[in-house]
Motif scaffolding. Structure first.
Motif, PDB file in Angstrom:
ATOM      1  N   PRO A 274      14.622   6.352  -1.674  1.00  0.00           N
ATOM      2  CA  PRO A 274      14.734   7.521  -0.783  1.00  0.00           C
ATOM      3  C   PRO A 274      13.528   8.448  -0.860  1.00  0.00           C
ATOM      4  N   GLU A 275      12.791   8.419  -1.984  1.00  0.00           N
ATOM      5  CA  GLU A 275      11.637   9.312  -2.125  1.00  0.00           C
ATOM      6  C   GLU A 275      10.547   9.010  -1.099  1.00  0.00           C
ATOM      7  N   LEU A 276      10.556   7.811  -0.513  1.00  0.00           N
ATOM      8  CA  LEU A 276       9.575   7.492   0.521  1.00  0.00           C
ATOM      9  C   LEU A 276       9.725   8.410   1.725  1.00  0.00           C
ATOM     10  N   GLU A 277      10.941   8.770   2.031  1.00  0.00           N
ATOM     11  CA  GLU A 277      11.201   9.657   3.172  1.00  0.00           C
ATOM     12  C   GLU A 277      10.668  11.059   2.892  1.00  0.00           C
ATOM     13  N   THR A 278      10.980  11.579   1.700  1.00  0.00           N
ATOM     14  CA  THR A 278      10.573  12.946   1.392  1.00  0.00           C
ATOM     15  C   THR A 278       9.073  13.072   1.162  1.00  0.00           C
ATOM     16  N   ASP A 279       8.432  11.986   0.741  1.00  0.00           N
ATOM     17  CA  ASP A 279       7.006  12.045   0.394  1.00  0.00           C
ATOM     18  C   ASP A 279       6.130  11.384   1.455  1.00  0.00           C
ATOM     19  N   PHE A 280       6.721  11.104   2.629  1.00  0.00           N
ATOM     20  CA  PHE A 280       5.980  10.292   3.603  1.00  0.00           C
ATOM     21  C   PHE A 280       4.770  11.010   4.180  1.00  0.00           C
ATOM     22  N   ALA A 281       4.826  12.316   4.298  1.00  0.00           N
ATOM     23  CA  ALA A 281       3.673  13.037   4.860  1.00  0.00           C
ATOM     24  C   ALA A 281       2.435  12.803   4.005  1.00  0.00           C
TER      25      ALA A 281
ATOM     26  N   LEU B  78       3.273   1.838   9.350  1.00  0.00           N
ATOM     27  CA  LEU B  78       3.739   2.454   8.107  1.00  0.00           C
ATOM     28  C   LEU B  78       5.121   3.087   8.255  1.00  0.00           C
ATOM     29  N   PRO B  79       5.416   3.819   9.332  1.00  0.00           N
ATOM     30  CA  PRO B  79       6.776   4.382   9.460  1.00  0.00           C
ATOM     31  C   PRO B  79       7.854   3.303   9.504  1.00  0.00           C
ATOM     32  N   VAL B  80       7.532   2.145  10.078  1.00  0.00           N
ATOM     33  CA  VAL B  80       8.504   1.050  10.136  1.00  0.00           C
ATOM     34  C   VAL B  80       8.790   0.533   8.731  1.00  0.00           C
ATOM     35  N   SER B  81       7.749   0.373   7.919  1.00  0.00           N
ATOM     36  CA  SER B  81       7.936  -0.090   6.550  1.00  0.00           C
ATOM     37  C   SER B  81       8.726   0.937   5.736  1.00  0.00           C
ATOM     38  N   LYS B  82       8.429   2.203   5.961  1.00  0.00           N
ATOM     39  CA  LYS B  82       9.169   3.256   5.254  1.00  0.00           C
ATOM     40  C   LYS B  82      10.663   3.192   5.570  1.00  0.00           C
ATOM     41  N   ASP B  83      10.992   3.032   6.856  1.00  0.00           N
ATOM     42  CA  ASP B  83      12.396   2.971   7.257  1.00  0.00           C
ATOM     43  C   ASP B  83      13.096   1.752   6.653  1.00  0.00           C
ATOM     44  N   ALA B  84      12.350   0.655   6.480  1.00  0.00           N
ATOM     45  CA  ALA B  84      12.944  -0.557   5.908  1.00  0.00           C
ATOM     46  C   ALA B  84      13.188  -0.418   4.415  1.00  0.00           C
ATOM     47  N   MET B  85      12.402   0.420   3.731  1.00  0.00           N
ATOM     48  CA  MET B  85      12.463   0.509   2.276  1.00  0.00           C
ATOM     49  C   MET B  85      13.219   1.735   1.753  1.00  0.00           C
ATOM     50  N   LYS B  86      13.483   2.713   2.596  1.00  0.00           N
ATOM     51  CA  LYS B  86      13.998   3.979   2.086  1.00  0.00           C
ATOM     52  C   LYS B  86      15.424   3.890   1.544  1.00  0.00           C
ATOM     53  N   ALA B  87      16.176   2.866   1.921  1.00  0.00           N
ATOM     54  CA  ALA B  87      17.513   2.717   1.348  1.00  0.00           C
ATOM     55  C   ALA B  87      17.428   2.472  -0.154  1.00  0.00           C
ATOM     56  N   SER B  88      16.400   1.746  -0.586  1.00  0.00           N
ATOM     57  CA  SER B  88      16.202   1.503  -2.012  1.00  0.00           C
ATOM     58  C   SER B  88      15.400   2.615  -2.670  1.00  0.00           C
TER      59      SER B  88
ATOM     60  N   ALA C 158       0.828  -1.201   0.000  1.00  0.00           N
ATOM     61  CA  ALA C 158       0.000   0.000   0.000  1.00  0.00           C
ATOM     62  C   ALA C 158       0.865   1.256   0.000  1.00  0.00           C
ATOM     63  N   MET C 159       1.920   1.241   0.787  1.00  0.00           N
ATOM     64  CA  MET C 159       2.813   2.392   0.851  1.00  0.00           C
ATOM     65  C   MET C 159       3.424   2.684  -0.519  1.00  0.00           C
ATOM     66  N   MET C 160       3.882   1.658  -1.214  1.00  0.00           N
ATOM     67  CA  MET C 160       4.508   1.851  -2.514  1.00  0.00           C
ATOM     68  C   MET C 160       3.492   2.312  -3.555  1.00  0.00           C
ATOM     69  N   VAL C 161       2.282   1.783  -3.491  1.00  0.00           N
ATOM     70  CA  VAL C 161       1.242   2.176  -4.451  1.00  0.00           C
ATOM     71  C   VAL C 161       0.839   3.637  -4.230  1.00  0.00           C
ATOM     72  N   ILE C 162       0.651   4.023  -2.974  1.00  0.00           N
ATOM     73  CA  ILE C 162       0.320   5.423  -2.685  1.00  0.00           C
ATOM     74  C   ILE C 162       1.473   6.323  -3.118  1.00  0.00           C
ATOM     75  N   GLY C 163       2.695   5.872  -2.868  1.00  0.00           N
ATOM     76  CA  GLY C 163       3.856   6.654  -3.269  1.00  0.00           C
ATOM     77  C   GLY C 163       3.881   6.966  -4.745  1.00  0.00           C
ATOM     78  N   ASP C 164       3.324   6.079  -5.550  1.00  0.00           N
ATOM     79  CA  ASP C 164       3.284   6.289  -6.994  1.00  0.00           C
ATOM     80  C   ASP C 164       1.983   6.939  -7.451  1.00  0.00           C
TER      81      ASP C 164
ATOM     82  N   SER D   6       1.378   8.955   4.203  1.00  0.00           N
ATOM     83  CA  SER D   6       0.742   8.597   5.476  1.00  0.00           C
ATOM     84  C   SER D   6      -0.649   9.216   5.601  1.00  0.00           C
ATOM     85  N   ASP D   7      -0.830  10.436   5.098  1.00  0.00           N
ATOM     86  CA  ASP D   7      -2.163  11.057   5.144  1.00  0.00           C
ATOM     87  C   ASP D   7      -3.182  10.192   4.422  1.00  0.00           C
ATOM     88  N   VAL D   8      -2.806   9.699   3.248  1.00  0.00           N
ATOM     89  CA  VAL D   8      -3.725   8.861   2.464  1.00  0.00           C
ATOM     90  C   VAL D   8      -4.009   7.548   3.197  1.00  0.00           C
ATOM     91  N   ALA D   9      -2.958   6.889   3.679  1.00  0.00           N
ATOM     92  CA  ALA D   9      -3.120   5.584   4.329  1.00  0.00           C
ATOM     93  C   ALA D   9      -3.928   5.689   5.623  1.00  0.00           C
TER      94      ALA D   9
END
Length: 898
Positions: A346-353, A334-344, A290-296, A356-359
């Motif tokens: 990085p846009e998850l960190e900058t776009d997390f607000a 969701l923040p835990v998943s973001k921290d696990a994925m942001k190394a691959s 869900a996090m990756m789909v919302i991110g896109d 997370s609002d959507v989720a």
């Protein structure tokens, strides 16, 4: 080795082999026939099929993918994940089987210290097409793989095709032997003898042949392709859990942290209970997906991609609930998943607000759905108990399906909550309805695939062209042309005679084909032969091919005919104004509301705009006025509008905005308004200066889906006409209300407030008059056997609330001991309504309000229902009210045997 490092090692290896490293495209698929990018090769399909020329001879990528066709298996197997990453390397007419096999062997078996993955070559197995001698020789003679580790399979088990005539070819599927602890040894020509011992990690597809017509794998191979391709896919998560020594993909470093958090939230231990383990895996998978789909850019909705996202979030929330957590879960996960994925990523960190609002918003909405669904389920369970008459209590499959399909209530939750109340669910009927729904979905998917087949006529035309159709419309409204393609009823034809609907391809054209939200040009094609085609629409079904759809009104058109193509310039100018205004509205929206309000679609029609954008909330009316003022201020400055073609990287470097999900080539067209003020990637037509727009009027803003808003606007003549009408209306209102224009808002607001207060007073007065009759009605109750019955026609009422208040008042006056039934009917807004109530004594005697309402509502030409103590219904025939009330009395009489 961390998953991000495995990913980077893949890219570094193929960069060293002269591959172009291509960034992942978004999860929103560039192929319109599928919702999501479901495989690593999807962005490269046009190059593999030959419909477009690849910009590089060889490429590599790590592609984000989503698959939900086997979502029920998520968490139950070691290898099923909704979101996954597919490593791929590709060749377009460059290297072929031997080199692809060499690359795979080298990367898999080279020591980690030397840049490889360090897998044991003696544990690798490969499946091949039984007739693929070239690949067999490359494996046995080239790299020295033990022939016993090569399994040769028939075409039915080891061959790729598109499902229609076109490219096809065999595969080389690489498997890794995890050892006897995971299952029996491969024997008898298979690497799938049971268990999870032989894990497929890399599939090499050799696009070698041209296939003909046929079903399944029963089709002829017509010959070899002129330009053979390589298309490979290696599951990143599968390689990760091999290299990290984990049992499955849920335990790798990018997924497991969510499971660990679920353990903390629930107090349950992963590995202690099989069903709990499945639920924890579902949570970990779906939260990440869900996090990756919302991110896109996807937002929850009731159809399409939005529905897939909604289902992922709801399944995750439901799984957490089944693990015993009733509180909100996503803010912890969701923040835990973001921290696990942001190394691959990085846009998850900058776009997390935004993510997370959507989720979090969707979780809150589903929790409300759960509350509403629980009420509906309780009602259905009570009805099932009433209808059981002492037998087994079973909730109908249709009701379970309605809860699932209409309210998003998961069947597992329905089963659980029904069981808590001692009620079974007709699960088979539910499954039958689900199967029927899936069959309809499959039929729809098949229709979409058939749409691919319809493109063959266009692809054939495109291949016959010596060059793409030249678009002249940026500078010319009329051009000398030649007919190079002709379709009648979707089939190529050498000629057509009027009257006929035709599709014409020209060697060059001034007609703009619909794209990027801009509607197509209209106009005429006048041929030297005397034939005339009225062009109504222009589309680009395949790249480089503009198809003019219209009506042949005179003469005969033939292939090769010369003539003149002319667009409707008035329409073009009006559309160009709208398109330039769209860019200006987009820019003003960014300036005044926020740069995260990105375009989600548009339609640029003559003098009219529809602009869709992503926003978590409505744009205030004051901000909308400011946007309109900003646009009109800038257009009066007569800003220059220019375009330039440049490499995509240069366009991005200069800050040009791109439409999300749009596919761009290496070179793009940038449209700039006022220099740096507004810059967008755009292939559409525009005015030369903003002063040509005249005026822009924003009509309003509204929601068109979760997280997506729409602005409607008028441009030029449309805006002037709108403002003229608006001015006239203001003049009328100032005269009627004896107020100045600036006082109208306060004056109208005051009138509306007084009107609402008056309506409330009238409603209170009317209800008071109605309730004043309660005492007389109770005193005049007729006796039917041992039951006191009150029936009353209240005439015109405001709503069912009035009837309900009167019924409850009368029932209260009759007491609870002696059986009593009260039925009151009335007409609200022309629709007859009926409300029935029973007291405790009546219910003890088996008299249920719902039964009486159903019968009465049926007499009224409608339906109704409710609980045994209070129910209501309605219909369409107001003249039947007396008969309906008499029916209640008769129903009481029949129920007690009078």
């Amino acid at each position: 080795m961390r998953t991000a490092d495995i990913r980077q090692r893949w890219l570094d290896y193929f960069r060293s082999k002269d591959h172009e490293i291509v960034p992942s495209v978004p999860l929103v698929s560039p192929d319109p026939s599928i919702l999501f990018t479901i495989a690593g090769m999807v962005p490269f399909i046009p190059y593999i099929l030959g419909t477009e020329t690849a910009p590089w001879p060889r490429a590599a990528s790590v592609q984000k993918c989503i698959r939900t066709n086997d979502i029920e298996n998520v968490g139950r197997t070691t290898r099923h994940g909704t979101f996954f990453q597919m490593n791929g390397n590709f060749s377009f007419g460059d290297y072929f089987k031997r080199e692809a096999i060499d690359f795979a062997w080298e990367l898999l078996t080279t020591a980690q210290a030397d840049g490889g993955y360090g897998l044991d070559g003696d544990r690798l197995w490969v499946t091949l097409w039984e007739q693929d001698a070239e690949a067999y020789d490359a494996l046995t003679q080239g790299i020295g793989l033990d022939p016993k580790h090569i399994v040769r399979l028939p075409r039915e088990e080891n061959f790729w095709d598109t499902g229609q005539p076109g490219p096809a070819g065999p595969c080389a599927e690489w498997h890794y032997d995890r050892g006897p602890a995971y299952g029996p040894e491969a024997e008898g020509g298979t690497v799938d003898p049971g268990g999870d011992r032989y894990l497929e990690i890399w599939n090499l597809v050799f696009d070698q042949f041209v296939r003909g017509e046929g079903q399944g794998k029963n089709y002829p191979l017509l010959g070899e392709l002129d330009h053979k391709s390589i298309d490979t896919g290696a599951g990143l998560e599968r390689i990760a859990y091999l290299l990290q020594g984990k049992e499955n993909l849920y335990e790798i470093d990018e997924v497991y942290p969510v499971i660990a958090t679920v353990e903390e939230m629930t107090g349950k231990r992963y590995g202690a209970n099989g069903e709990d383990d499945v639920r924890m895996r579902v949570v970990a998978d779906h939260v990440r997906s869900a996090m990756m789909v919302i991110g896109d850019g996807v937002r929850p909705a009731n159809e399409g991609r939005g529905y897939v996202l909604r289902r992922l979030i709801r399944r995750a929330v439901r799984a957490v609930r089944l693990l015993g957590v009733d509180d909100v879960a996503l803010p912890s996960l969701l923040p835990v998943s973001k921290d696990a994925m942001k190394a691959s990523y990085p846009e998850l960190e900058t776009d997390f607000a935004r993510i997370s609002d959507v989720a979090y918003g969707e979780e809150d909405a589903f929790r409300r759905t759960l509350a509403a669904g629980t009420t509906i389920l309780d009602t259905a369970v009570a009805r099932a108990k009433d209808q059981a008459h002492g037998g087994a209590v079973v909730l109908g499959g249709d009701e379970a399906f309605a809860l699932h399909d209409t309210y998003g209530f998961p069947i597992d939750l329905t089963l659980e909550m029904a069981a808590e109340q001692g009620v079974q669910v007709d699960e088979q009927a539910f499954r039958d309805l689900m199967t029927a729904q899936k069959e309809r979905a499959r039929a729809d998917a098949l229709a979409k695939k058939t749409g691919h087949a319809d493109l063959r006529a266009y692809e054939s035309l495109s291949k016959d062209l010596t060059s793409p159709v030249e678009f002249l419309g940026y500078t010319d409204a009329q051009a000398a042309v030649n007919v190079v393609g002709l379709l009648v009823d979707g089939v190529s034809a050498p000629a057509a005679t009027a009257p006929a609907d035709v599709e014409i391809v020209l060697d060059r054209t001034p007609f703009y084909a619909e794209a990027g939200g801009q509607l197509a040009d209209q106009g005429t094609i006048a041929l030297d032969s005397g034939a005339v085609v009225e062009v109504d629409d222009v589309q680009r079904p395949v790249a480089g091919l503009s198809v003019h759809r219209g009506r042949l009104t005179e003469g005969t058109v033939s292939l090769g005919d010369p003539g003149t193509a002319s667009i409707d310039t008035g329409r073009r100018v009006a559309i160009s104004r709208a398109h330039s205004a769209t860019h200006m509205i987009h820019k003003a929206l960014h300036e005044l509301v926020g740069s995260d309000r990105t375009q989600a679609g548009s339609e640029n029609a003559p003098s009219r705009i529809r602009f869709d954008f992503r926003s978590p909330a409505a744009v205030p009316a004051s901000a909308l006025s400011e946007i309109e003022e900003r646009v009109n201020t800038r257009l009066t400055e007569n800003l220059e509008v220019i375009d330039a073609t440049m490499p995509l990287a240069d366009a991005r470097a200069m800050g040009a905005m791109a439409l999300f999900g749009e596919k761009y080539g290496e070179n793009v067209r940038v449209v700039s308004i006022g220099g740096e003020w507004s810059r967008e990637l755009c292939g559409g037509t525009h005015v030369r200066a903003t002063g040509e727009l005249g005026r822009v009027a924003l009509l309003g803003e509204s929601s068109i889906g979760s997280g997506v808003r729409r602005v409607d606007a008028l441009v030029g003549d449309g805006a002037y006409g709108f403002h003229a009408k608006e001015h006239a209306l203001v003049g009328q209102l100032t005269g009627m209300l004896n107020a100045r224009p600036e006082e109208l808002t306060d004056r109208v607001g005051s009138l509306m407030s007084r009107l609402k207060d008056t309506e409330k007073e009238l409603a209170t007065l009317r209800q008071g008059q109605l309730l004043a009759t309660a005492g007389n009605l109770a005193a005049e109750a007729q006796t039917v056997g041992t039951v006191r019955v009150v029936t009353h026609d209240a005439g015109e009422v405001a709503s069912a609330d009035d009837l309900r208040a009167l019924v409850l008042d009368v029932r209260g006056r009759l007491g609870e001991a002696d059986p009593a039934v009260v039925a009151v009917a009335g007409v609200a807004n022309g629709r007859p309504l009926v409300v029935v109530a029973t007291n405790a004594g009546a219910r003890d005697a088996g008299l249920r309000a719902g039964d009486f309402v159903k019968a009465a509502a049926k007499t009224l030409g409608g339906g109704g229902g409710g609980k045994p103590d209070l129910a209501q219904g309605g219909g369409s025939d107001a003249t039947a009210v007396p008969m309906a009330l008499q029916g209640v009395t008769n129903g009481v009489r029949e129920s007690i045997g009078e």
